[in-house]
Design a protein around this motif. Structure first.
Motif, mmCIF file in Angstrom:
data_model
loop_
_atom_site.group_PDB
_atom_site.id
_atom_site.type_symbol
_atom_site.label_atom_id
_atom_site.label_comp_id
_atom_site.label_asym_id
_atom_site.label_seq_id
_atom_site.Cartn_x
_atom_site.Cartn_y
_atom_site.Cartn_z
ATOM 1 N N SER A 75 0.851 -1.179 0.000
ATOM 2 C CA SER A 75 0.000 0.000 0.000
ATOM 3 C C SER A 75 0.891 1.234 0.000
ATOM 4 N N ARG A 76 0.273 2.402 -0.015
ATOM 5 C CA ARG A 76 1.057 3.631 0.113
ATOM 6 C C ARG A 76 1.577 3.764 1.538
ATOM 7 N N GLY A 92 5.571 -0.682 -2.169
ATOM 8 C CA GLY A 92 4.956 0.624 -2.341
ATOM 9 C C GLY A 92 5.931 1.752 -2.050
ATOM 10 N N GLY A 102 5.965 6.129 -0.327
ATOM 11 C CA GLY A 102 5.196 7.120 0.411
ATOM 12 C C GLY A 102 6.038 7.933 1.359
ATOM 13 N N TYR A 139 7.899 0.660 -5.608
ATOM 14 C CA TYR A 139 6.643 0.666 -6.359
ATOM 15 C C TYR A 139 6.744 -0.346 -7.495
#
Length: 217
Positions: free
Chosen positions: A62-63, A94, A96, A120
């Protein structure tokens, strides 16, 4: 809420991602026959066709932002390590704003958790990451659905999720197709995850049930 009441009174149809959406619309007195559900989904076949040796105990995909709670996932992995008496591995997929903080925390917990970062990834590379993982962690504070859970289920990876996601109670039925645990209850997360890592029969049962359940999406 007042603005929504006015807009909803002028709207012909309502589309939501989950049963929570239906409950929300009904709270505004929307008639049932005007509500339509369209859960998010993924290409199940793409995520189910890979059979790989398990390299990671946990995967977080996920982010790396506050409401996705990546640091919570790291804390759970640490607690599981202490409970089962061995070092565990956690794969982060991911990017972030919290990446630097995750890496700092990972250094502090390196004795109990082997953390690695995939960065990513494209949809072509994601299925391999799931196939190499045993348990999917999704401790989000808010998600209308959570399509990454569909991906994990299609790959046969048991999921432990928070109740703050649309999949909770629908795709993920607690104790049947995965586990739903409160974010205030790390011991419960720890217990469920430890069970999945230690009990091969239980892992296989949840894995199969999750794979079957995701087929309707």
């Amino acid at each position: 809420r007042l603005v929504r009441t006015v807009i909803y009174s002028l709207s012909a149809s309502f589309v939501g991602a989950c049963e929570g959406s239906r409950r929300l619309y009904r709270s505004y007195s929307v008639k049932p026959d005007r509500i339509f559900l369209a859960p998010l989904c993924t290409d199940n076949l793409r995520f189910s066709k890979h059979k790989e040796e398990k390299r990671f105990d946990f995967i977080f995909c996920s982010r790396f932002v506050a409401h996705k709670n990546p640091l919570f996932a790291l804390d759970v992995a640490h607690a599981v390590s202490l409970q089962i008496g061995r070092r565990v591995s956690l794969r982060f997929v991911g990017q972030g704003t919290l990446e630097s903080e995750i890496k700092r925390r990972a250094e502090l917990l390196s004795a109990t958790v082997d953390v690695s970062f995939a960065g990513y990834l494209s949809q072509e590379l994601l299925p391999l990451e799931y196939a190499r993982s045993r348990v999917f962690l999704f401790p989000t504070s808010f998600d209308p659905w959570g399509v990454v859970v569909n991906e994990a289920c299609a790959a046969g990876v048991p999921c432990v999720v928070s109740p703050h996601t649309g999949v909770a109670g629908e795709l993920i039925r607690d104790g049947e197709t995965g586990y739903v645990c409160s974010l205030e209850d790390i011991p419960m997360w720890t217990s469920r995850c430890a069970e999945l890592l230690s009990d091969k029969q239980r892992w296989s049962k949840i894995s199969g049930a999750a794979s079957d359940a995701v087929q309707r999406y």
